[in-house]
Design an enzyme around this catalytic site. Structure first.
Site, PDB file in Angstrom:
ATOM      1  N   LYS A  98      -4.007  58.232  -0.088  1.00  0.00           N
ATOM      2  CA  LYS A  98      -2.749  58.640  -0.723  1.00  0.00           C
ATOM      3  C   LYS A  98      -3.060  58.996  -2.175  1.00  0.00           C
ATOM      4  CE  LYS A  98      -0.177  54.866   0.685  1.00  0.00           C
ATOM      5  NZ  LYS A  98       1.043  54.054   0.968  1.00  0.00           N
ATOM      6  N   ASP A 119      -9.242  51.127   5.474  1.00  0.00           N
ATOM      7  CA  ASP A 119      -8.148  51.791   6.181  1.00  0.00           C
ATOM      8  C   ASP A 119      -7.456  52.825   5.298  1.00  0.00           C
ATOM      9  OD1 ASP A 119      -7.119  49.845   4.474  1.00  0.00           O
ATOM     10  OD2 ASP A 119      -5.986  48.781   6.006  1.00  0.00           O
ATOM     11  N   ASP A 126      -5.202  53.652  -1.784  1.00  0.00           N
ATOM     12  CA  ASP A 126      -3.848  53.795  -2.331  1.00  0.00           C
ATOM     13  C   ASP A 126      -3.956  53.857  -3.855  1.00  0.00           C
ATOM     14  OD1 ASP A 126      -1.017  53.812  -2.192  1.00  0.00           O
ATOM     15  OD2 ASP A 126      -0.915  51.646  -2.340  1.00  0.00           O
TER      16      ASP A 126
HETATM   17  P1  IMP Z   1      -5.011  49.730  -3.172  1.00  0.00           P
HETATM   18  O1  IMP Z   1      -5.729  48.604  -3.818  1.00  0.00           O
HETATM   19  O2  IMP Z   1      -3.683  49.962  -3.814  1.00  0.00           O
HETATM   20  O3  IMP Z   1      -5.811  51.020  -3.062  1.00  0.00           O
HETATM   21  O4  IMP Z   1      -4.571  49.236  -1.735  1.00  0.00           O
HETATM   22  C1  IMP Z   1      -5.390  49.222  -0.662  1.00  0.00           C
HETATM   23  C2  IMP Z   1      -4.850  48.262   0.380  1.00  0.00           C
HETATM   24  O5  IMP Z   1      -3.431  48.161   0.341  1.00  0.00           O
HETATM   25  C3  IMP Z   1      -5.175  48.762   1.752  1.00  0.00           C
HETATM   26  O6  IMP Z   1      -6.399  48.261   2.197  1.00  0.00           O
HETATM   27  C4  IMP Z   1      -4.005  48.253   2.563  1.00  0.00           C
HETATM   28  O7  IMP Z   1      -4.269  46.945   3.018  1.00  0.00           O
HETATM   29  C5  IMP Z   1      -2.857  48.204   1.606  1.00  0.00           C
HETATM   30  N1  IMP Z   1      -2.003  49.411   1.722  1.00  0.00           N
HETATM   31  C6  IMP Z   1      -1.876  50.417   0.839  1.00  0.00           C
HETATM   32  N2  IMP Z   1      -1.020  51.348   1.269  1.00  0.00           N
HETATM   33  C7  IMP Z   1      -0.600  50.925   2.478  1.00  0.00           C
HETATM   34  C8  IMP Z   1       0.301  51.477   3.455  1.00  0.00           C
HETATM   35  O8  IMP Z   1       0.882  52.566   3.328  1.00  0.00           O
HETATM   36  N3  IMP Z   1       0.473  50.732   4.574  1.00  0.00           N
HETATM   37  C9  IMP Z   1      -0.143  49.539   4.801  1.00  0.00           C
HETATM   38  N4  IMP Z   1      -0.992  48.999   3.921  1.00  0.00           N
HETATM   39  C10 IMP Z   1      -1.219  49.679   2.760  1.00  0.00           C
HETATM   40 MG    MG Z   2      -6.597  46.626   3.814  1.00  0.00          MG
END
Ligand code: IMP
Ligand code: MG
Length: 179
Positions: free
Chosen positions: A130, A99, A102
């Site tokens: 992002k 989805d 981040d």
């Molecule tokens: P990462 O490991 O920080 O890249 O995070 C990825 C996961 O964090 C995604 O699969 C989402 O489940 C959650 N996530 C990151 N940003 C958002 C947001 O803005 N809204 C909702 N879930 C988020």
């Molecule tokens: Mg997720």
């Protein structure tokens, strides 16, 4: 539910356009290959449902459950497998469907894990990115839309397991998660 949204980032119609475009590219790129879509539950499930119908060729789907966030809005950096897939990946052209990209912790963990299982190829397709938030280097081959550093919900994305069923993607009012 809608009252907790400060601003709509992607309307239902805009999401449809983005997904259609991604499906078209994937269909072209994976001609003659063994496309295997691996999706991370639960956030990406709505995206997968639409994306797979925008892909005009045979493909398999599987689901994994990872945990990284708990109920907050910032990543901890430690990712765990909650549910794995038990199919071999040899000969498969794996496309990880996520989805949102981040910090990158989740996808870099998953990418490395699946890469060790020797698929024919492995790439990432993320609906949202992002880039300003990235902590580890990881790039998706397919990105739907780059968005600013704000916490978004809807179209599968949650805050504390809520808002996943909104048909659009919006920025949550900060006071909702400040409490
Ligand atoms: P990462 O490991 O920080 O890249 O995070 C990825 C996961 O964090 C995604 O699969 C989402 O489940 C959650 N996530 C990151 N940003 C958002 C947001 O803005 N809204 C909702 N879930 C988020
Ligand atoms: Mg997720």
């Amino acid at each position: 539910m809608v009252n907790d949204i400060r601003e709509v980032l992607l309307t239902k119609e805009e999401i449809e356009e983005v997904v259609k475009e991604l499906g078209k590219k994937i269909t072209e790129d994976y001609k003659g290959k063994n496309l295997f879509l691996i999706t991370v539950l639960k956030g990406a499930v709505v995206f997968l449902g639409d994306l797979m119908r925008a892909i005009e060729m045979p493909c398999e789907i599987e689901f994994m459950v990872l945990s990284s966030y708990g109920s907050g809005t910032t990543s901890t950096g430690s990712v765990k497998i909650v549910k794995d897939i038990d199919l071999p990946l040899e000969g498969k052209d794996v496309l990880i469907v996520e989805d949102i990209l981040d910090t990158g912790f989740t996808l870099s963990f998953l990418y490395k894990l699946l890469e060790e299982r020797k698929p024919n190829s492995i790439e990432i397709c993320t609906l949202l990115d992002k880039p300003d938030r990235r902590k580890v280097e990881i790039n998706a081959k397919y990105t739907g839309r780059k968005i600013p550093d704000e916490f978004v919900v809807g179209y599968g994305l949650d805050y504390d397991e809520k808002y996943r069923n909104l048909p659009f993607i919006g920025v949550l009012k900060p006071e909702v998660y400040a409490n």
